[in-house]
Design an enzyme around this catalytic site. Structure first.
Site, PDB file in Angstrom:
ATOM      1  N   CYS A   2       0.842  -1.193   0.000  1.00 11.36           N
ATOM      2  CA  CYS A   2       0.000   0.000   0.000  1.00 11.36           C
ATOM      3  C   CYS A   2       0.881   1.247   0.000  1.00 11.36           C
ATOM      4  CB  CYS A   2      -0.937   0.090   1.206  1.00 11.36           C
ATOM      5  SG  CYS A   2      -2.008  -1.323   1.400  1.00 11.36           S
ATOM      6  N   ARG A  27       3.123   0.351  -5.339  1.00 12.82           N
ATOM      7  CA  ARG A  27       3.028  -0.379  -4.073  1.00 12.82           C
ATOM      8  C   ARG A  27       1.701  -1.109  -3.907  1.00 12.82           C
ATOM      9  NH1 ARG A  27       6.801   1.504  -0.463  1.00 12.82           N
ATOM     10  NH2 ARG A  27       5.566   0.709   1.267  1.00 12.82           N
ATOM     11  N   TRP A  74      -3.126  -2.448  -1.633  1.00  7.72           N
ATOM     12  CA  TRP A  74      -2.868  -3.826  -2.089  1.00  7.72           C
ATOM     13  C   TRP A  74      -3.498  -4.699  -1.010  1.00  7.72           C
ATOM     14  CZ3 TRP A  74      -0.393  -8.256  -0.332  1.00  7.72           C
ATOM     15  CH2 TRP A  74      -0.104  -9.222  -1.287  1.00  7.72           C
ATOM     16  N   ASN A 100      -0.681   1.179   6.092  1.00  6.85           N
ATOM     17  CA  ASN A 100       0.104   0.244   5.273  1.00  6.85           C
ATOM     18  C   ASN A 100       0.691  -0.762   6.245  1.00  6.85           C
ATOM     19  OD1 ASN A 100       1.949  -1.012   3.554  1.00  6.85           O
ATOM     20  ND2 ASN A 100       3.456   0.641   3.751  1.00  6.85           N
ATOM     21  N   GLY A 101       0.321  -2.037   6.108  1.00  7.26           N
ATOM     22  CA  GLY A 101       0.829  -3.061   7.026  1.00  7.26           C
ATOM     23  C   GLY A 101      -0.282  -4.025   7.381  1.00  7.26           C
ATOM     24  N   GLU A 483      14.900 -16.334 -13.649  1.00  7.86           N
ATOM     25  CA  GLU A 483      14.514 -14.928 -13.748  1.00  7.86           C
ATOM     26  C   GLU A 483      13.721 -14.666 -15.028  1.00  7.86           C
ATOM     27  OE1 GLU A 483      14.265 -12.575 -11.817  1.00  7.86           O
ATOM     28  OE2 GLU A 483      14.296 -10.744 -12.987  1.00  7.86           O
ATOM     29  N   LYS A 487       9.912 -13.203 -15.020  1.00  3.15           N
ATOM     30  CA  LYS A 487       9.508 -11.981 -15.737  1.00  3.15           C
ATOM     31  C   LYS A 487       8.265 -12.262 -16.582  1.00  3.15           C
ATOM     32  CE  LYS A 487      11.072  -9.434 -14.018  1.00  3.15           C
ATOM     33  NZ  LYS A 487      11.934  -9.678 -12.926  1.00  3.15           N
ATOM     34  N   GLU A 490       5.141 -12.791 -14.358  1.00  2.00           N
ATOM     35  CA  GLU A 490       4.709 -11.557 -13.684  1.00  2.00           C
ATOM     36  C   GLU A 490       3.891 -10.650 -14.583  1.00  2.00           C
ATOM     37  OE1 GLU A 490       7.924 -10.035 -10.445  1.00  2.00           O
ATOM     38  OE2 GLU A 490       8.671 -10.130 -12.477  1.00  2.00           O
ATOM     39  N   HIS A 506      14.439 -35.029 -15.837  1.00  2.00           N
ATOM     40  CA  HIS A 506      13.825 -35.608 -14.639  1.00  2.00           C
ATOM     41  C   HIS A 506      12.389 -35.116 -14.437  1.00  2.00           C
ATOM     42  CE1 HIS A 506      17.666 -37.341 -13.661  1.00  2.00           C
ATOM     43  NE2 HIS A 506      18.222 -36.155 -13.817  1.00  2.00           N
ATOM     44  N   LYS A 605       5.244  -3.752  -5.964  1.00  2.00           N
ATOM     45  CA  LYS A 605       6.691  -3.687  -6.050  1.00  2.00           C
ATOM     46  C   LYS A 605       7.355  -3.893  -4.698  1.00  2.00           C
ATOM     47  CE  LYS A 605      10.401  -1.691  -8.386  1.00  2.00           C
ATOM     48  NZ  LYS A 605      10.637  -2.999  -9.010  1.00  2.00           N
TER      49      LYS A 605
HETATM   50  C1  G6P Z   1       8.179  -8.079  -5.192  1.00  2.00           C
HETATM   51  C2  G6P Z   1       8.477  -7.437  -6.526  1.00  2.00           C
HETATM   52  C3  G6P Z   1       9.674  -8.132  -7.177  1.00  2.00           C
HETATM   53  C4  G6P Z   1      10.873  -8.100  -6.227  1.00  2.00           C
HETATM   54  C5  G6P Z   1      10.528  -8.695  -4.872  1.00  2.00           C
HETATM   55  C6  G6P Z   1      11.632  -8.440  -3.857  1.00  2.00           C
HETATM   56  O1  G6P Z   1       7.711  -9.360  -5.382  1.00  2.00           O
HETATM   57  O2  G6P Z   1       7.349  -7.508  -7.375  1.00  2.00           O
HETATM   58  O3  G6P Z   1      10.014  -7.460  -8.383  1.00  2.00           O
HETATM   59  O4  G6P Z   1      11.925  -8.818  -6.799  1.00  2.00           O
HETATM   60  O5  G6P Z   1       9.345  -8.082  -4.355  1.00  2.00           O
HETATM   61  O6  G6P Z   1      11.736  -7.062  -3.664  1.00  2.00           O
HETATM   62  P1  G6P Z   1      13.003  -6.329  -3.115  1.00  2.00           P
HETATM   63  O7  G6P Z   1      12.617  -4.883  -3.075  1.00  2.00           O
HETATM   64  O8  G6P Z   1      13.266  -6.877  -1.751  1.00  2.00           O
HETATM   65  O9  G6P Z   1      14.126  -6.604  -4.039  1.00  2.00           O
END
Ligand code: G6P
Length: 610
Positions: A2, A27, A74, A100-101, A483, A487, A490, A506, A605
């Site tokens: 949030c 956020r 969020w 937020n929390g 990764e 991507k 996501e 496997h 994020k």
């Molecule tokens: C969220 C974001 C990711 C990020 C992860 C860790 O899931 O969507 O993009 O890699 O958090 O975030 P940080 O700020 O700790 O790297």
């Protein structure tokens, strides 16, 4: 998660709040709301959806309030709808709160408050807190006393802003676990979850710490602890500007950030390479350098993309620095009673520096007497401030929810750390010089990859309707496969799995047929020949192969259906280059599918809940 923003000053608060919320949307973006203090009343407008919907809702308000607060949500407790959107109010609409929390003991508190006659409107944990403040305000007409009383009853995390009709020129803010920055402007104060929402108003900021509560009016901010001890805050100057948090002509932040990588990798190394000595310097580690170098093992803890960077860091550090490394999901580390020694060094990798699990892992490490090192992007973030030492990656603000430039900068910093430890453990100077020289050449190589992205866009259009993808790589590029798959998941919502190429036999091999695209990350490194065999296994089963290869390629061109080339580099640096086509592939597929690239569904994020 949030995003929260507050304003106390002389200007019209509403546009400032809406603008701030737009900057904080990364956020969370499932509902949004504002509270304005006007004519002795609290006026609330809130709705499900993005900040743009809130903007529509408020466009005919003709608001003139100069005090207010806003929230972009969020959801954790309660579905995203109009009622669960923040702000929340007490029974008489005299007190409003944004949060937020997570209030962990909300169920117990709610029961108690209901038995005292409080009536709840939403199904959020947050609403409990505003009713609790109402309860405390029966005995304390000073809102800050009521807030402090209520917070003492609460377990969980919070960054909150509270307003009431009795003190219409004042906001109360408090923090435990969720960030809050105070911006000091000219006869105005702007508060936000992160500095990007206030940099256009002021560059002078102070960070609220856990356990602090502040009374904010237009001229003044008084900060105290929960137990009433006054604190003097240090005012700092922000180091980034507005331009860095705008799209700069790109259609999406993600694409802008992908294209910034030549520069951001350069920034991660700037002033840190000692080419003549074949070494590096990392000022933020100077006070704990001996501990890091002598540590019997390093534990790298992180989440998401940062966790993938940690995996690559493990390969680098074990190969070159000869140090034992363990990589942990921060969320698991914290809850599985890890055994730590005082000589262990725990390295927390986090773009935001605020991820709740990573922060908790840091605190666990410190509680057990280990040394904590932060590798963060956001300057002044919680992890950066609570670590014993650290290295900023200097990638600049990353706004796109899917992390891109922070990842390549994290890898760059992990490479620097590897060189530092390796050299102090006896790596010869000429080997160090070779690594440093090659590192310095990476920005140019990145530029080359980014100079022509048309082919990747074409491949994306070809594969955009596939339901599944497999990403395979070995050695340093196994985490790149993870990764690449992350991507795609996501931002395009296509199911994708990353796997070590050799492990394919496997299990995942059972999935391969003519409908299964398989992305191989196959630069000419020490695993190259083995990867060719794995490509053959896929082709023998009619899978479609997209291969990320080096420019001078001969064997794979006979096998792969599509090839994307990247310049050659040393094995340990290959993920810094191979990940870039993977980011672009995911980006163009998501765009071709009409997805909201910068704000993918259900994600945020900065994950400040556990
Ligand atoms: C969220 C974001 C990711 C990020 C992860 C860790 O899931 O969507 O993009 O890699 O958090 O975030 P940080 O700020 O700790 O790297």
């Amino acid at each position: 998660m949030c995003g929260i923003v507050g304003y106390v000053g002389k200007r019209n608060a509403l546009p400032i709040l809406l603008e701030g919320l737009k900057r904080l949307e990364y956020r969370g973006y499932d509902s949004a709301g504002v509270a304005l203090l006007q004519d002795g009343k609290i006026q609330i407008n809130k709705c499900a959806g993005k900040v743009s919907q809130l903007e529509d809702l408020t466009k005919d308000l003709h608001a003139t309030a100069t005090v207010g607060m806003g929230h972009t949500r969020w959801a954790t407790h309660g579905v995203p709808n109009d009622i669960n959107a923040h702000p929340h109010c007490d029974c008489n609409n005299n007190i409003a709160l944004i949060h937020n929390g997570v209030i962990e003991n909300y169920a117990t508190l709610k029961k108690k408050l209901e038995s005292l006659g409080h009536v709840f409107k939403s199904s959020t944990d947050t609403e409990v807190l505003v009713h609790l403040i109402e309860e405390f305000s029966r005995w304390n007409k000073d809102l800050d006393l009521a807030v402090r009383g209520a917070l003492k009853e609460v377990t969980g995390t919070y960054g909150i802003i509270v307003a009431d009709t009795l003190n219409p020129d004042t906001l109360i803010i408090a923090r435990k676990g969720s960030p809050l920055v105070i911006g000091y402007g000219d006869e105005e104060i702007v508060i936000a979850s992160d500095a990007s929402a206030l940099v256009q108003h002021t560059r002078k900021v102070a960070y609220l710490e856990d356990g602090e509560v502040a009374v904010v009016n237009g001229h003044d901010v008084t900060v105290k602890t929960l137990s009433d001890v006054e604190i003097t805050k240090v005012i700092e100057e922000l180091t980034f500007d507005l331009e860095q948090i705008e799209k700069g002509g790109f259609p999406h932040f993600m694409l802008k950030e992908i294209h910034e990588q030549s520069e951001t990798i350069q920034n991660s190394m700037r002033g840190r390479l000692l080419e003549e000595d074949g070494n590096v310097k990392l000022g933020g580690l100077s006070e704990i350098a001996e501990k890091v170098i002598r540590a019997p093992r390093l534990i790298l803890a992180a989440c998401g993309t940062s966790w993938h960077a940690a995996l690559i860091g493990e390969y680098m550090l074990e190969q070159y620095a000869g140090i034992s490394v363990e990589v942990e999901y921060a969320s698991e580390f914290r809850y599985r009673n890890p055994i730590l020694n005082k000589s262990d060094v725990v390295i927390l990798i986090s773009q935001s520096g605020e991820t709740a699990d990573t922060l908790a892992a840091l605190r666990e490490a410190k509680a057990q007497g280990a040394t904590a090192v932060g590798i963060c992007n956001v300057v002044g973030s919680s992890i950066a401030r609570e670590s014993d030492g650290g290295v900023y990656i200097h990638a600049g603000p990353e706004i796109g929810v899917a992390s891109t430039k922070a990842f390549t900068s994290q890898l760059t910093v992990l490479a620097l750390l590897t060189i530092l430890i390796a050299r102090s453990k006896g790596m010869p100077r000429d080997k160090g010089m070779e690594l440093v020289k090659e590192l310095a050449m990476l920005p140019e190589k990145v530029k080359k990859i980014l100079s022509d992205t048309k082919q990747i866009e074409n491949i994306a259009n070809e594969f955009k309707d596939k339901k599944n993808f497999l990403y395979l790589g070995r050695g340093y590029n196994f985490p790149s496969a993870l990764e690449g798959a992350l991507k795609l998941k996501e931002i395009s919502y296509i199911h994708a799995e990353g796997y070590p190429a050799a492990e394919m036999k496997h299990g995942p091999i059972a999935l391969i047929d003519e409908n299964m695209p398989v992305v191989f990350i196959a630069p000419k490194d020490s695993t190259y020949d083995k990867v060719i065999s794995n490509i053959q296994e896929v082709k023998a089963r009619s899978g479609k192969v997209i291969a990320i290869v080096n420019e001078e390629e001969d064997a794979i061109c006979k096998l792969a259906d599509y090839m994307i080339t990247v310049p050659k580099t040393l094995d340990l640096f290959t993920p810094i280059l191979t990940v870039i086509p993977l980011q672009l592939l995911a980006y163009y597929i998501a765009v071709a599918r009409g997805c909201d690239v910068d704000q993918p569904r259900n994600l945020a994020k900065s994950v400040t809940v556990e």
